[in-house]
Motif scaffolding. Structure first.
Motif, PDB file in Angstrom:
ATOM      1  N   HIS A   1       0.872  -1.176   0.000  1.00 59.68           N
ATOM      2  CA  HIS A   1       0.000   0.000   0.000  1.00 59.68           C
ATOM      3  C   HIS A   1       0.909   1.226   0.000  1.00 59.68           C
ATOM      4  CE1 HIS A   1      -3.166   2.734   0.629  1.00 59.68           C
ATOM      5  NE2 HIS A   1      -3.947   2.011   1.419  1.00 59.68           N
ATOM      6  N   LEU A   2       1.327   1.645  -1.173  1.00 60.80           N
ATOM      7  CA  LEU A   2       2.355   2.673  -1.300  1.00 60.80           C
ATOM      8  C   LEU A   2       1.898   4.029  -0.770  1.00 60.80           C
ATOM      9  CD1 LEU A   2       3.750   1.717  -4.827  1.00 60.80           C
ATOM     10  CD2 LEU A   2       4.659   1.091  -2.570  1.00 60.80           C
ATOM     11  N   GLU A   3       0.647   4.379  -0.994  1.00 60.05           N
ATOM     12  CA  GLU A   3       0.143   5.645  -0.467  1.00 60.05           C
ATOM     13  C   GLU A   3       0.208   5.650   1.070  1.00 60.05           C
ATOM     14  OE1 GLU A   3      -1.965   4.930  -4.405  1.00 60.05           O
ATOM     15  OE2 GLU A   3      -1.416   3.748  -2.630  1.00 60.05           O
ATOM     16  N   ALA A   4      -0.180   4.527   1.674  1.00 60.53           N
ATOM     17  CA  ALA A   4      -0.148   4.421   3.136  1.00 60.53           C
ATOM     18  C   ALA A   4       1.282   4.509   3.661  1.00 60.53           C
ATOM     19  CB  ALA A   4      -0.798   3.119   3.581  1.00 60.53           C
ATOM     20  N   ILE A   5       2.206   3.915   2.945  1.00 66.53           N
ATOM     21  CA  ILE A   5       3.612   3.966   3.364  1.00 66.53           C
ATOM     22  C   ILE A   5       4.134   5.394   3.299  1.00 66.53           C
ATOM     23  CG2 ILE A   5       5.945   3.218   2.761  1.00 66.53           C
ATOM     24  CD1 ILE A   5       4.707   0.535   1.860  1.00 66.53           C
ATOM     25  N   CYS A   6       3.717   6.144   2.303  1.00 70.04           N
ATOM     26  CA  CYS A   6       4.129   7.556   2.216  1.00 70.04           C
ATOM     27  C   CYS A   6       3.602   8.351   3.413  1.00 70.04           C
ATOM     28  CB  CYS A   6       3.634   8.172   0.911  1.00 70.04           C
ATOM     29  SG  CYS A   6       4.540   7.625  -0.552  1.00 70.04           S
ATOM     30  N   VAL A   7       2.363   8.097   3.808  1.00 72.05           N
ATOM     31  CA  VAL A   7       1.821   8.757   4.995  1.00 72.05           C
ATOM     32  C   VAL A   7       2.629   8.367   6.229  1.00 72.05           C
ATOM     33  CG1 VAL A   7      -0.172   8.939   6.527  1.00 72.05           C
ATOM     34  CG2 VAL A   7      -0.507   8.978   4.047  1.00 72.05           C
ATOM     35  N   PHE A   8       2.933   7.094   6.351  1.00 69.48           N
ATOM     36  CA  PHE A   8       3.743   6.606   7.461  1.00 69.48           C
ATOM     37  C   PHE A   8       5.085   7.329   7.527  1.00 69.48           C
ATOM     38  CE2 PHE A   8       6.808   3.135   8.822  1.00 69.48           C
ATOM     39  CZ  PHE A   8       6.570   3.286  10.173  1.00 69.48           C
ATOM     40  N   VAL A   9       5.697   7.487   6.391  1.00 69.18           N
ATOM     41  CA  VAL A   9       6.984   8.181   6.324  1.00 69.18           C
ATOM     42  C   VAL A   9       6.842   9.638   6.778  1.00 69.18           C
ATOM     43  CG1 VAL A   9       8.606   9.159   4.651  1.00 69.18           C
ATOM     44  CG2 VAL A   9       8.080   6.717   4.592  1.00 69.18           C
ATOM     45  N   ALA A  10       5.727  10.249   6.442  1.00 69.56           N
ATOM     46  CA  ALA A  10       5.539  11.677   6.738  1.00 69.56           C
ATOM     47  C   ALA A  10       5.230  11.950   8.200  1.00 69.56           C
ATOM     48  CB  ALA A  10       4.431  12.248   5.854  1.00 69.56           C
ATOM     49  N   ILE A  11       4.481  11.032   8.859  1.00 72.07           N
ATOM     50  CA  ILE A  11       4.015  11.334  10.219  1.00 72.07           C
ATOM     51  C   ILE A  11       4.500  10.331  11.268  1.00 72.07           C
ATOM     52  CG2 ILE A  11       1.966  12.473   9.300  1.00 72.07           C
ATOM     53  CD1 ILE A  11       0.295  10.080  10.166  1.00 72.07           C
ATOM     54  N   GLY A  12       5.049   9.208  10.843  1.00 72.67           N
ATOM     55  CA  GLY A  12       5.604   8.258  11.805  1.00 72.67           C
ATOM     56  C   GLY A  12       4.656   7.167  12.242  1.00 72.67           C
ATOM     57  N   PHE A  13       3.414   7.163  11.729  1.00 76.15           N
ATOM     58  CA  PHE A  13       2.493   6.057  12.005  1.00 76.15           C
ATOM     59  C   PHE A  13       1.491   5.951  10.864  1.00 76.15           C
ATOM     60  CE2 PHE A  13       0.735   9.790  14.158  1.00 76.15           C
ATOM     61  CZ  PHE A  13      -0.599   9.784  13.800  1.00 76.15           C
ATOM     62  N   PHE A  14       0.803   4.810  10.809  1.00 72.31           N
ATOM     63  CA  PHE A  14      -0.179   4.588   9.751  1.00 72.31           C
ATOM     64  C   PHE A  14      -1.529   5.162  10.172  1.00 72.31           C
ATOM     65  CE2 PHE A  14       3.010   1.559   8.477  1.00 72.31           C
ATOM     66  CZ  PHE A  14       2.887   1.468   7.101  1.00 72.31           C
ATOM     67  N   LEU A  15      -2.238   5.706   9.228  1.00 72.46           N
ATOM     68  CA  LEU A  15      -3.538   6.315   9.494  1.00 72.46           C
ATOM     69  C   LEU A  15      -4.666   5.293   9.479  1.00 72.46           C
ATOM     70  CD1 LEU A  15      -3.920   9.710   7.576  1.00 72.46           C
ATOM     71  CD2 LEU A  15      -4.049   9.325  10.041  1.00 72.46           C
ATOM     72  N   ASP A  16      -5.655   5.539  10.316  1.00 69.47           N
ATOM     73  CA  ASP A  16      -6.905   4.795  10.288  1.00 69.47           C
ATOM     74  C   ASP A  16      -6.630   3.290  10.374  1.00 69.47           C
ATOM     75  OD1 ASP A  16      -9.640   4.464  10.178  1.00 69.47           O
ATOM     76  OD2 ASP A  16      -9.796   4.734   8.016  1.00 69.47           O
ATOM     77  N   GLN A  17      -7.042   2.519   9.369  1.00 68.95           N
ATOM     78  CA  GLN A  17      -6.851   1.067   9.390  1.00 68.95           C
ATOM     79  C   GLN A  17      -5.723   0.623   8.464  1.00 68.95           C
ATOM     80  OE1 GLN A  17     -11.458   0.492   8.952  1.00 68.95           O
ATOM     81  NE2 GLN A  17     -10.671  -1.384   9.860  1.00 68.95           N
ATOM     82  N   ASP A  18      -4.953   1.561   7.924  1.00 67.33           N
ATOM     83  CA  ASP A  18      -3.912   1.244   6.940  1.00 67.33           C
ATOM     84  C   ASP A  18      -2.798   0.386   7.530  1.00 67.33           C
ATOM     85  OD1 ASP A  18      -5.306   2.850   5.224  1.00 67.33           O
ATOM     86  OD2 ASP A  18      -3.837   4.468   5.160  1.00 67.33           O
ATOM     87  N   THR A  19      -2.204  -0.430   6.674  1.00 68.15           N
ATOM     88  CA  THR A  19      -0.986  -1.169   6.994  1.00 68.15           C
ATOM     89  C   THR A  19      -0.054  -1.068   5.794  1.00 68.15           C
ATOM     90  OG1 THR A  19      -1.645  -3.318   6.066  1.00 68.15           O
ATOM     91  CG2 THR A  19      -2.393  -2.818   8.318  1.00 68.15           C
ATOM     92  N   TYR A  20       1.007  -1.854   5.818  1.00 71.52           N
ATOM     93  CA  TYR A  20       1.918  -1.890   4.677  1.00 71.52           C
ATOM     94  C   TYR A  20       1.251  -2.506   3.444  1.00 71.52           C
ATOM     95  CZ  TYR A  20       6.050  -0.807   7.568  1.00 71.52           C
ATOM     96  OH  TYR A  20       6.983  -0.201   8.380  1.00 71.52           O
ATOM     97  N   TRP A  21       0.195  -3.289   3.662  1.00 73.92           N
ATOM     98  CA  TRP A  21      -0.387  -4.081   2.578  1.00 73.92           C
ATOM     99  C   TRP A  21      -1.830  -3.685   2.308  1.00 73.92           C
ATOM    100  CZ3 TRP A  21       3.268  -6.859   0.275  1.00 73.92           C
ATOM    101  CH2 TRP A  21       4.386  -7.257   1.016  1.00 73.92           C
ATOM    102  N   LYS A  22      -2.228  -3.780   1.043  1.00 69.30           N
ATOM    103  CA  LYS A  22      -3.592  -3.436   0.668  1.00 69.30           C
ATOM    104  C   LYS A  22      -4.608  -4.444   1.192  1.00 69.30           C
ATOM    105  CE  LYS A  22      -2.480  -0.904  -3.603  1.00 69.30           C
ATOM    106  NZ  LYS A  22      -2.652  -0.837  -5.060  1.00 69.30           N
ATOM    107  N   ASP A  23      -4.181  -5.687   1.376  1.00 71.44           N
ATOM    108  CA  ASP A  23      -5.118  -6.720   1.804  1.00 71.44           C
ATOM    109  C   ASP A  23      -5.029  -7.022   3.299  1.00 71.44           C
ATOM    110  OD1 ASP A  23      -2.607  -7.860   1.638  1.00 71.44           O
ATOM    111  OD2 ASP A  23      -3.298  -9.757   0.804  1.00 71.44           O
ATOM    112  N   LYS A  24      -4.485  -6.102   4.055  1.00 68.03           N
ATOM    113  CA  LYS A  24      -4.366  -6.282   5.500  1.00 68.03           C
ATOM    114  C   LYS A  24      -4.728  -4.975   6.186  1.00 68.03           C
ATOM    115  CE  LYS A  24      -0.894  -7.656   8.985  1.00 68.03           C
ATOM    116  NZ  LYS A  24       0.534  -8.046   9.175  1.00 68.03           N
TER     117      LYS A  24
END
Length: 462
Positions: A25-48
Motif C-alpha cells: 500500500h504505497l500511499e499508506a507507506i508515504c503517509v507513514f513516512v511523513a508522520i511516523g504512524f499509519f492512518l486509520d486502518q492502513d498497513t503496509y499491505w492493501k489486503d491487511k
C-alpha cells in the motif's frame, strides 16, 4: 465466524484480511513516512487492515473482515458543571480503575517528572499497593530520574534509575522490530534500552499513556473544519517527513501530489467526527487515530515482560471525558487538583515541564521569575558541550550520531537489496545531509528509512 470487540483505545493492534490485491500500500507507506504512524486502518499491505477501535468486528474462519459496527462514538455532551463535583467523580473513577487493574499484584510503575505517572503514584500509594518504580535519563542529558526518585521516596516505593546509553539500539533492533512490527520508528520507544532490567520486578505494568491528551486542551478558538485540518497537519507532519514522502510518491509514480492526498485523508477522517467544539473534536481525532496507531504500537515492549494496564485508556475513563466541559480539561486542572488534594507532598515536587517550579507555583514559570533557572541550565549545557560531550535531548542523538553509530546505520540502510525498495540516490542523499550538520532536519527521515529497511528485510525477503 467470530466477533472481535475492540476497546475505545486499544492496547494492541489487531489485524484482519480484506479482499484486495496482496500488494504494498504505497500511499499508506508515504503517509507513514511523513508522520511516523499509519492512518486509520492502513498497513503496509492493501489486503491487511487494523481493526478500528470501539467496534464489533465479524471475522470469518479464514481471517477476513466481513463487517464492522461501532459500539461507541466519541462525543462532547457536558453533564458536570461544578468543578468540585468533577474532581470527586474523577478521583473516584481513577482510583477505582487503578484498584481493579492492580488488585493482588505487584505493580511496575514507570515514573517521570510529569503529571500522569504522578497521579498513578498517588492512587497506588493510597491503595497501599506494592510498587517497583523506575525512571531513565539520557546519557549526557537532563537528569530526569531526580524528580522521579523524589516521588518514589515520598510514596515509599522501591526505585531504580537507569541511563539510556549511546548505541544500544543496534543490539536490540531485530527484537524491537519483532515487537512493534515496523509500525513505529525505533528511537521513540526508549524503554527498549532498559526493558531487560525490569525482568521479575513485578506482575503488572501500570502505564500512564494518554493522560496528557485527555486531560488537557489545545485551547483553540472555534475553527472551521478546513482550519482544523490545517492544525492537525501541522501537528502530525514531522520535520523532513513530507519531503521524503513526496520523493517516494514521485518515484513510485503515484497520481497527484502527496500533500494533496494527505490533506484529503485528514479531512475525510475529521468529517466523520460529529462534535462541534473544536478542541474536543481534535482531541477525539487524536484518540481515534493517533493513540491506537502510534502510542499503542510500542506498548508491546512492556507487554513482552508482563501484562500491561493503562488507566487513561480505560473505556470508563474515555466515556468520563465526554461528560466534562472543555474548561475543566484545560491546563491539566483535574490532575493537578487531584494530586494537591490527595497527596500535597507530591504536589510540592518539581513539575518537569515547569522546573524548578511545582504544582503550587508553576504559574511563575515566566519572565522574570524563571530567568535564574534558565540561565543556570544554559551555562550547564555550554559547559557540557565544551568538554566535548554534547548535551543530549533526544534518543536519536545517542543512536545515530558519531562514527560508530554511522557505521551501524549505513550497514542497515545502505545495501542493494534495500535499494530495490527505496532508491539509492534518495537513501544516500538523506544520509549525507544528516551527517553534514543537518541532523535535526533529517532525523525523522533517517528514522523512517531504518524502519523501512527492517520491514523490507523481514517482510519482503523473509
Amino acid at each position: 465466524m467470530r466477533t472481535v470487540t475492540t476497546p475505545i483505545i486499544p492496547t494492541h493492534q489487531t489485524f484482519a484480511k480484506v479482499k484486495a490485491p496482496h500488494e504494498l500500500h504505497l500511499e499508506a507507506i508515504c503517509v507513514f513516512v511523513a508522520i511516523g504512524f499509519f492512518l486509520d486502518q492502513d498497513t503496509y499491505w492493501k489486503d491487511k487492515v487494523v481493526l478500528a477501535p470501539a467496534s464489533y468486528h465479524d471475522i470469518d474462519d479464514q481471517g477476513f473482515l466481513i463487517c464492522s459496527k461501532p459500539w461507541f462514538r466519541w462525543h462532547s455532551t457536558p453533564s458536570i458543571s461544578d468543578f468540585t463535583e468533577a474532581l470527586e467523580a474523577y478521583s473516584d473513577l481513577f482510583e477505582d480503575i487503578i484498584a481493579k487493574q492492580s488488585k493482588g499484584k505487584q505493580v511496575i510503575l514507570p515514573l517521570s517528572g510529569g503529571l500522569d505517572s504522578r497521579t498513578q503514584a498517588v492512587a497506588l500509594h493510597r491503595l497501599k499497593r506494592e510498587v517497583f518504580s523506575y525512571s531513565y535519563e539520557f546519557q549526557q542529558g537532563y537528569p530526569e530520574t531526580k524528580i522521579a526518585r523524589k516521588i518514589a521516596e515520598v510514596c515509599d516505593f522501591e526505585f531504580e534509575g537507569y541511563t539510556i546509553p549511546k548505541g544500544y539500539l543496534w543490539s536490540v533492533l531485530d527484537r524491537l522490530f519483532e515487537l512493534n512490527g515496523g509500525y513505529s520508528d525505533f528511537t521513540s520507544p526508549r524503554q527498549m534500552a532498559v526493558v531487560d532490567y525490569l525482568e521479575g520486578k513485578g506482575e503488572v505494568f501500570s502505564l500512564g499513556h494518554w493522560g496528557d491528551v485527555l486531560f488537557d486542551s489545545m485551547q483553540l478558538p472555534s475553527l472551521s473544519e478546513g482550519e482544523q485540518v490545517e492544525v492537525l497537519m501541522s501537528k502530525l507532519l514531522k520535520r523532513g517527513g513530507p519531503e521524503l514522502a513526496q520523493s517516494l510518491w514521485q518515484h513510485w509514480g503515484l497520481s497527484g501530489e502527496f500533500m494533496d492526498y494527505f490533506r484529503s485523508r485528514i479531512s475525510a477522517l475529521l468529517s466523520k467526527i460529529n462534535i462541534e467544539n473544536t478542541n474536543a473534536k481534535l482531541r477525539t481525532f487524536k484518540s481515534l487515530y493517533w493513540a491506537p496507531r502510534w502510542t499503542t504500537v510500542n506498548l508491546s515492549v512492556f507487554g513482552s515482560l508482563a501484562p500491561i494496564t493503562l488507566p487513561f485508556y480505560d473505556d470508563a475513563m474515555c466515556q468520563f471525558i465526554c461528560s466534562l466541559p472543555e474548561n475543566m480539561l484545560s491546563n491539566r486542572k483535574l490532575q493537578i487538583a487531584y494530586i494537591k488534594h490527595k497527596m500535597p507532598e507530591l504536589a510540592k515536587i518539581s513539575w518537569q515541564n515547569h522546573r524548578p517550579f511545582h504544582l503550587y507555583n508553576y504559574n511563575l514559570n515566566r519572565v522574570p521569575y524563571n530567568l535564574p533557572y534558565r540561565g543556570l541550565k544554559k551555562i550547564q549545557r555550554i559547559m557540557t558541550t565544551l568538554t566535548g560531550k554534547p548535551y543530549v535531548q533526544r534518543n536519536w542523538e545517542l543512536q545515530f550520531l558519531g562514527d560508530a553509530n554511522r557505521v551501524h546505520l549505513l550497514k542497515h540502510i545502505n545495501g542493494d537489496r534495500f535499494f530495490e525498495f527505496i532508491p539509492k540516490d534518495i537513501v544516500l542523499a538523506y544520509c549525507d545531509t544528516f551527517y553534514k550538520n543537518k541532523a535535526l532536519e533529517h532525523a525523522h527521515p533517517i528514522n523512517m528509512l531504518l524502519v523501512l529497511s527492517q520491514f523490507y528485510k523481514y517482510q519482503i525477503h523473509g
